[in-house]
Design a protein around this motif. Structure first.
Motif, PDB file in Angstrom:
ATOM      1  N   THR A 189      41.343  31.308  54.644  1.00 57.18           N
ATOM      2  CA  THR A 189      41.067  30.117  53.388  1.00 57.18           C
ATOM      3  C   THR A 189      39.651  30.335  52.909  1.00 57.18           C
ATOM      4  O   THR A 189      39.095  29.442  52.383  1.00 57.18           O
ATOM      5  N   GLY A 190      39.200  31.556  53.142  1.00 58.87           N
ATOM      6  CA  GLY A 190      37.604  31.639  52.624  1.00 58.87           C
ATOM      7  C   GLY A 190      37.606  31.961  51.111  1.00 58.87           C
ATOM      8  O   GLY A 190      38.639  31.983  50.478  1.00 58.87           O
ATOM      9  N   PRO A 191      36.327  32.055  50.669  1.00 60.44           N
ATOM     10  CA  PRO A 191      36.370  32.405  49.208  1.00 60.44           C
ATOM     11  C   PRO A 191      36.851  33.772  48.743  1.00 60.44           C
ATOM     12  O   PRO A 191      37.143  34.739  49.582  1.00 60.44           O
ATOM     13  N   THR A 192      37.145  33.914  47.523  1.00 59.23           N
ATOM     14  CA  THR A 192      37.581  35.045  46.762  1.00 59.23           C
ATOM     15  C   THR A 192      36.441  35.850  46.400  1.00 59.23           C
ATOM     16  O   THR A 192      35.859  35.273  45.438  1.00 59.23           O
ATOM     17  N   THR A 193      36.545  37.099  46.602  1.00 59.87           N
ATOM     18  CA  THR A 193      35.607  37.935  45.743  1.00 59.87           C
ATOM     19  C   THR A 193      36.412  38.616  44.451  1.00 59.87           C
ATOM     20  O   THR A 193      37.217  39.207  44.616  1.00 59.87           O
ATOM     21  N   ARG A 194      35.849  38.211  43.319  1.00 63.49           N
ATOM     22  CA  ARG A 194      36.280  38.814  41.982  1.00 63.49           C
ATOM     23  C   ARG A 194      35.464  39.708  41.429  1.00 63.49           C
ATOM     24  O   ARG A 194      34.448  39.432  41.252  1.00 63.49           O
ATOM     25  N   LEU A 195      36.032  40.948  41.326  1.00 62.22           N
ATOM     26  CA  LEU A 195      35.441  42.005  40.940  1.00 62.22           C
ATOM     27  C   LEU A 195      35.756  42.552  39.717  1.00 62.22           C
ATOM     28  O   LEU A 195      37.179  42.685  39.195  1.00 62.22           O
ATOM     29  N   LEU A 196      34.874  42.855  38.598  1.00 67.40           N
ATOM     30  CA  LEU A 196      35.133  43.196  37.250  1.00 67.40           C
ATOM     31  C   LEU A 196      34.672  44.843  37.264  1.00 67.40           C
ATOM     32  O   LEU A 196      33.658  45.106  37.200  1.00 67.40           O
ATOM     33  N   LEU A 197      35.676  45.403  36.335  1.00 70.52           N
ATOM     34  CA  LEU A 197      35.284  46.920  36.210  1.00 70.52           C
ATOM     35  C   LEU A 197      35.775  47.239  34.745  1.00 70.52           C
ATOM     36  O   LEU A 197      36.953  47.100  34.303  1.00 70.52           O
ATOM     37  N   VAL A 223      40.001  40.157  44.322  1.00 66.95           N
ATOM     38  CA  VAL A 223      40.818  40.513  42.975  1.00 66.95           C
ATOM     39  C   VAL A 223      40.032  41.499  42.230  1.00 66.95           C
ATOM     40  O   VAL A 223      38.769  41.231  41.948  1.00 66.95           O
ATOM     41  N   LEU A 224      40.661  42.337  42.147  1.00 66.63           N
ATOM     42  CA  LEU A 224      39.848  43.482  41.054  1.00 66.63           C
ATOM     43  C   LEU A 224      40.637  43.398  39.389  1.00 66.63           C
ATOM     44  O   LEU A 224      41.909  43.545  39.221  1.00 66.63           O
ATOM     45  N   TYR A 225      39.559  42.730  38.711  1.00 67.15           N
ATOM     46  CA  TYR A 225      40.127  42.927  37.319  1.00 67.15           C
ATOM     47  C   TYR A 225      39.597  44.236  36.265  1.00 67.15           C
ATOM     48  O   TYR A 225      38.343  44.480  36.465  1.00 67.15           O
ATOM     49  N   LEU A 226      40.410  44.729  35.808  1.00 66.01           N
ATOM     50  CA  LEU A 226      40.222  45.894  35.116  1.00 66.01           C
ATOM     51  C   LEU A 226      40.176  45.373  33.532  1.00 66.01           C
ATOM     52  O   LEU A 226      41.207  44.932  33.042  1.00 66.01           O
ATOM     53  N   VAL A 227      38.985  45.526  33.003  1.00 65.94           N
ATOM     54  CA  VAL A 227      38.752  44.985  31.518  1.00 65.94           C
ATOM     55  C   VAL A 227      38.881  46.132  30.581  1.00 65.94           C
ATOM     56  O   VAL A 227      38.113  47.197  30.691  1.00 65.94           O
ATOM     57  N   ARG A 228      39.874  46.195  29.881  1.00 61.07           N
ATOM     58  CA  ARG A 228      40.059  47.209  28.997  1.00 61.07           C
ATOM     59  C   ARG A 228      39.745  46.712  27.227  1.00 61.07           C
ATOM     60  O   ARG A 228      39.701  45.522  27.095  1.00 61.07           O
ATOM     61  N   PRO A 229      39.507  47.579  26.422  1.00 59.79           N
ATOM     62  CA  PRO A 229      39.191  47.102  25.181  1.00 59.79           C
ATOM     63  C   PRO A 229      40.360  46.601  24.533  1.00 59.79           C
ATOM     64  O   PRO A 229      41.546  46.696  24.669  1.00 59.79           O
ATOM     65  N   ASN A 230      40.161  45.620  23.633  1.00 59.51           N
ATOM     66  CA  ASN A 230      41.089  44.941  22.745  1.00 59.51           C
ATOM     67  C   ASN A 230      41.953  45.659  21.880  1.00 59.51           C
ATOM     68  O   ASN A 230      43.497  45.582  21.959  1.00 59.51           O
TER      69      ASN A 230
END
Length: 676
Positions: A189-197, A223-230
């Motif tokens: 139930t702990g916090p989530t680490t949200r990672l952006l690449l 959670v890993l967020y993969l940020v891609r160009p528009n």
């Protein structure tokens, strides 16, 4: 051979639900049987602590038959395990260890106590520190036994930073969730680490390796967020990863992440080539739970090459705003706590330049909100030597000069040695462009005719006063008397064997001393041969306190670029320091009763630190120091000043064990940063 032993709560420790808990500090465990130590001269102790405890240096305490109590700080268990090599004091009757410096649950165990041959240290020292090895032999021939043993530790117990992989092999251990590393709160139930690449620079193999390291994490809420160009098409490998791992997602706009974020989650923007050690996120979350006021947590970093060899450790100091402005040492292992509202603003601020923006955020946070997790949180894929062991030096705007320079009183204790004092006085007259200073020369029984003549001649100069203080040499009393003799806003204590190199030295020393939070400001001092004499003091170095970078070339940048600009330090030498009078008087000046000659400057710094002041080393004030020339150099300093060292050790043992600006994985027995 591994010997059996037990750890028994002795002071400040209770056993609660089968776990050790510090209920008060200092917290001590007695080690038995004591024969593990009394039957050996030199020993190697191996120990382990939980990954969820701050890897503070455990403190050993030896009690002898004569009643003498000696302390020795070990290396922090940075990678889960640690090792200490040292000599057992003769006549030892009891041995204790203090594993922690704060209250609460902790886990600590000793693995082994083994004999070590001094000859082994001698031969090792010949190859990595031959001067210390030679010094050990010379001290032994002079019957300076403690100095000989000390030199042997400097010669043979540290490991160069270049041998980081080998060092980690002997200090690291597997994560142990059923034992030492059992969770201390409900991870489900702990916090989530949200990672952006960003996918702009990341290659297929980089993203896969990062995701694999995340899937191995003991703490699964990430959670890993993969940020891609528009305008970019979805790479096929990304589609595959997202389909197979629900915690891996793609976005084209970081605003799309905001609905996922809950207050208390932790956010980080990752560089390409990033990896996480298996225990990293568990350490992060346990650290956050243990430090609820933290809003920005940063960790240490290292690198790994394609063959799996570790290298280039970046072992950071605790929060150091001045050093951050110069070097930007926070680096990439930075995690920010999501606020109750405004997560979108936080993300847009960080993206796409997280290093710079993390610094700006850290500078605005209140004390205690920036927290250092002293373990490796981030690992880069990098060839050996391709990743420098320090960040790039920044070019911060220099602070403006004060609207008016305050009056400065310069206090110079002296005795005979006319040539030294004449050179110092000449520097004050001809190489000091400060607009408003007065110098008081505190004469301690000068007898030589040329020295007396020089002192008499100074009476004709309105900028100088001579104060006669006969009697046994007591640096603390001489300095205090000089400080009391005339009014001023700032006091500068200056040895008579100091020589000025540039006219702006006093301005460079005084300017940072005027900041409200600054305690004492120290100068960078050189030997006449262009080697460093003083570039800041490390607590615990050599047992009490010592000069890091001593005898290194003056062009040295220092580990992590430490010598490239102003930085926070725990103490400085009083050979050339500045302090506002109100701060000096608030703590009663130097301790002339207990510390007349040795360690009085370190003691003054520590008493100021107790009141929240921070000390500064500035390389912008550089002078030559002919060290101890006026009172001579003693090869038997431990014997001559034994009473002062005993007082200092008893007063400050729990403080000097863990210098916040010197990582606990670093050796206290080497004069430049090395692994302990």
């Amino acid at each position: 051979m591994v010997s059996p032993f037990t750890l028994v709560p002795e002071q400040g420790i209770e056993i609660r639900r089968g776990r050790m808990t510090a209920v008060a500090t200092p917290a001590w465990l007695s080690i038995s049987p004591v024969t593990l130590f009394t039957t050996r001269t030199w020993v190697r102790i191996r120990y382990r602590s939980s990954f969820f405890d701050d890897p503070v240096r455990p403190l050993l305490r030896f009690t002898t038959r004569s009643g003498e109590v000696l302390h020795d700080a070990m290396t922090g268990a940075f990678a889960g395990g640690g090792e200490w090599i040292g000599r057992v004091p003769p006549g030892t009757m009891a041995v204790s260890v203090s594993p922690v410096t704060r209250t609460g649950q902790f886990d600590f165990t000793l693995e082994s106590v083994e004999p070590v041959s001094p000859l082994h240290l001698f031969w090792r020292g010949l190859f990595q520190a031959w001067k210390w090895t030679a010094g050990s032999v010379i001290a032994r021939l002079l019957n300076a036994r403690r100095e000989a043993r000390q030199a042997l530790r400097f010669a043979g117990t540290a490991t160069p930073l270049s041998d980081y992989h080998r060092w980690m092999q002997t200090r690291s251990r597997d994560f142990d969730p059923a034992g030492l590393d059992a969770p201390r709160f409900d991870w489900t139930t702990g916090p989530t680490t949200r990672l952006l690449l960003s996918l702009n620079a990341a290659e297929d193999q980089d993203v896969r390796a990062l995701l694999t390291s995340l899937q191995r994490q003991a703490y699964a809420r990430w959670v890993l967020y993969l940020v891609r160009p528009n305008d970019g098409a979805m790479p096929a490998f990304v589609t595959e990863l997202v389909e197979n791992e629900p915690r891996c997602r793609t976005v084209t706009d970081i605003a799309d992440i905001v609905p996922d974020i809950a207050a208390g989650d932790w956010l980080s923007i990752l560089p390409h080539h990033a990896r996480f050690p298996d225990h990293a996120l568990a350490c992060l979350m346990e650290h956050a739970a243990r430090n609820p006021d933290a809003r920005l947590i940063y960790g240490d970093e290292d690198a790994v090459d394609a063959s799996g060899r570790l290298h280039a450790p970046i072992l950071k100091p605790d929060w150091s705003p001045l050093f951050e402005q110069t070097v930007g040492y926070l680096g990439d292992a930075v995690f920010l706590k999501a606020p109750e509202a405004g997560a979108d603003g936080l993300l847009s601020t960080l993206w796409p330049n997280p290093r710079v923006e993390s610094r700006h955020i850290a500078m605005t946070l209140p004390p205690g909100a920036v927290s250092h997790l002293r373990r490796p949180l981030l690992r880069r894929l990098s060839p050996v030597d391709a990743l420098a062991a320090h960040p790039a030096v920044q070019s911060p705007e220099p602070p403006a000069d004060p609207s008016s320079w305050p009056r400065v009183l310069i206090v110079v204790p002296t005795r005979d040695r006319c040539s030294l004092l004449r050179r110092c006085v000449q520097g004050l007259r001809e190489r000091t462009d400060y607009p408003d200073f007065h110098c008081v020369i505190v004469d301690n029984d000068s007898r030589e005719p040329d020295a007396l003549a020089l002192l008499k001649s100074l009476q004709a100069d309105a900028r100088f006063t001579v104060l006669h203080r006969p009697g046994p040499f007591n640096f603390s009393a001489l300095s205090n008397d000089g400080a009391r003799s005339l009014p001023s806003d700032v006091i500068v204590f200056l040895n008579n064997d100091v020589e000025m190199l540039s006219a702006d030295w006093l301005r460079a020393l005084v300017k940072p001393a005027l900041r409200p939070q600054t305690g004492i400001v120290g100068a960078l001092l050189e030997f006449p041969n262009r080697k460093i004499q003083h570039a800041g003091v490390v607590l615990g170095l050599g047992g009490d306190a010592g000069h890091i970078y001593h005898s290194e070339p003056v062009a040295t940048r220092g580990y992590l670029g430490q010598l490239t600009g102003e930085r926070e330090v725990s103490a400085v030498t009083a050979a050339c320091v500045a302090i506002e009078r109100k701060k000096f008087e608030a703590v009663g000046g130097f301790d002339e009763v207990n510390l007349p000659v040795e360690l009085n400057d370190i003691d003054l710094c520590l008493r100021l630190s107790e009141r929240g002041f921070v000390h500064v080393l500035t390389p912008h004030a550089r002078l030559i120091h002919h060290e101890s020339a006026s009172r001579g150099f003693k090869t038997n300093g431990y014997t001559v000043y034994a009473r002062e060292r005993a007082y200092f050790d008893a007063r400050w043992a729990q403080v000097i064990r863990d210098d916040p600006y010197f990582h606990p994985a670093l050796s206290l027995y080497f004069l430049r940063p090395a692994l302990g």
